[in-house]
Design a protein around this motif. Structure first.
Motif, short mmCIF file in Angstrom:
data_model
loop_
_atom_site.label_atom_id
_atom_site.label_comp_id
_atom_site.label_asym_id
_atom_site.label_seq_id
_atom_site.Cartn_x
_atom_site.Cartn_y
_atom_site.Cartn_z
N PRO A 1 43.31 37.84 40.22
CA PRO A 1 42.04 37.74 40.96
C PRO A 1 41.19 39.01 40.85
CG PRO A 1 43.87 37.03 42.34
CD PRO A 1 44.47 37.66 41.12
N VAL A 2 41.83 40.17 40.71
CA VAL A 2 41.08 41.42 40.55
C VAL A 2 40.35 41.42 39.20
CG1 VAL A 2 41.28 43.94 40.39
CG2 VAL A 2 42.72 42.68 42.00
N ILE A 3 41.03 40.92 38.18
CA ILE A 3 40.40 40.84 36.85
C ILE A 3 39.20 39.90 36.90
CG2 ILE A 3 40.79 40.10 34.46
CD1 ILE A 3 43.64 41.24 34.75
N GLU A 4 39.34 38.80 37.67
CA GLU A 4 38.19 37.89 37.82
C GLU A 4 37.02 38.59 38.50
OE1 GLU A 4 38.79 33.96 39.60
OE2 GLU A 4 40.83 34.06 38.79
N LYS A 5 37.32 39.39 39.52
CA LYS A 5 36.25 40.13 40.21
C LYS A 5 35.59 41.12 39.26
CE LYS A 5 38.37 39.74 44.79
NZ LYS A 5 39.17 40.45 45.80
N LEU A 6 36.40 41.81 38.46
CA LEU A 6 35.84 42.76 37.48
C LEU A 6 34.93 42.02 36.49
CD1 LEU A 6 39.02 44.92 36.81
CD2 LEU A 6 36.82 45.83 37.59
N GLY A 7 35.36 40.80 36.13
CA GLY A 7 34.55 39.99 35.22
C GLY A 7 33.21 39.65 35.84
#
Ligand code: ZN
Ligand code: ZN
Length: 349
Positions: free
Chosen positions: A330-336
């Motif tokens: 989910p953190v990677i999605e937020k960074l995206g």
């Protein structure tokens, strides 16, 4: 961060260089061209038809130049200052210079990303800085780092490594740097400027949560009871779990860590090719300029192996991990999503 060459002798010089170690030429950074040039004997510089003069803070360590057409004394970074510390107080010059050096790195990234930080039409606030100490007149005691309406306030004690490390330890933070503060606070500014009231608000709420939740209460809860034990599952840091605004600012800051560090790796031509069986997962392709990446997936697939190598290098030198983070999906999605906002992608794309 880019590497530069002295335009007088060709020697490699760096973003912070104020003079060339090869030929002794004085150097200046041109923010509108993101280039380093040797100054003429008269102390100015030219690039094409443009003429440049040193920033009025050069004697305080600023190596940036001012386009003569601007008619300004200060460079594009220094002119964002609203308040600087009392330079007659012992130690303050050194602390302030450290802050400015890190601030120029933030401004470099914003220029590189083409993000607007000067006043905009319709009363849009530009970015401003107050550098205060606890003893600043009218400061009212303890100066808290923060952002409000475009104004970033930083306590100059954060430039003192002993004070900063004490704060880091007391707050139980794995990572605390001046540049990290600047990047984080700029995240609040750009949330106001790029997300608030825009088509990004709905996608933001879906990923980060509802920012209309009581902020003061959330902060108080955090300092009383600490973060939720499972914060790692969807937040980049414990502090990110305080409130959706802090989550955004922490994620934004992380995104700037990524592109700047990837740019440095790229200009050094760094690629990874681990020499052991099964090491392919940590291999990277010859990288491209991360500021030019439109595809977030390629950015993250360069980033993850690089952080492993970075940490191994710093452990080899007896330091703690230089990158004390683990990015859950989910953190990677937020960074995206930060990536798409920064690149000006359509919110519904
Ligand atoms: Zn030189
Ligand atoms: Zn300056």
């Amino acid at each position: 961060m880019k590497l530069f060459a002295c335009t007088s002798c060709g020697q490699t010089v760096y973003f912070d260089s104020i003079a060339c170690k090869g030929c002794g030429a004085l150097l200046g950074f041109i923010p509108d061209a993101l280039a380093m040039v040797a100054l003429s004997t008269e102390g100015g510089a030219a690039a094409g038809p443009e003429r440049y003069l040193p920033c009025a803070h050069r004697s305080s360590g600023c190596n940036w130049l001012v386009n003569q057409r601007d008619g300004a004394h200060f460079c594009v970074s220094c002119r964002l200052n609203r308040t600087i510390p009392d330079l007659s107080a012992p130690g303050n010059v050194r602390l302030w210079q450290r802050l400015e050096g890190e601030k120029r790195r933030l401004i470099y990234s914003l220029l590189r990303l083409g993000l607007p930080f000067e006043e905009g039409p319709g009363g849009v606030a530009g970015l401003e800085f107050d550098f205060l100490s606890d003893s600043s007149p009218g400061g009212g005691g303890r100066v808290m780092t923060g952002h409000a309406g475009g104004l970033i306030t930083l306590n100059i004690a954060e430039a003192d490594p002993v004070a900063r490390e004490r704060n880091r330890f007391e707050m139980n933070e794995p990572y605390r740097t001046i540049l990290g503060h600047f990047r984080h606070e700029s995240g609040h500014y750009f949330w106001d400027r790029l997300v608030r009231g825009s088509g990004w608000l709905a996608p933001f709420r879906e990923l980060f949560g509802d920012e209309s939740a009581d902020y003061a209460q959330a902060l108080q809860m955090h300092y009383q009871s600490g973060p939720a034990p499972d914060w790692r599952e969807c937040h980049v840091s414990a502090y990110a779990s305080v409130h959706p605004w802090e989550d955004w600012a922490e994620t934004w800051s992380h995104y700037l860590h990524m592109v700047d560090t990837l740019e440095t790796a790229w200009v050094y031509g760094l690629t990874l090719e681990p020499r052991h069986a099964g090491g392919e997962v940590l291999a990277t392709e010859p990288a491209a300029d991360p500021y030019e990446f439109t595809d977030f997936q390629s950015l993250i697939s360069q980033w993850m192996p690089l952080t492993v190598a970075l940490n191994s290098l710093s452990r080899s030198m007896g330091h703690e991990a230089v990158y004390p983070f683990a990015l859950a999906t989910p953190v990677i999605e937020k960074l995206g999503s930060v990536h798409r906002v920064v690149r000006g992608a359509p919110p519904d794309g």
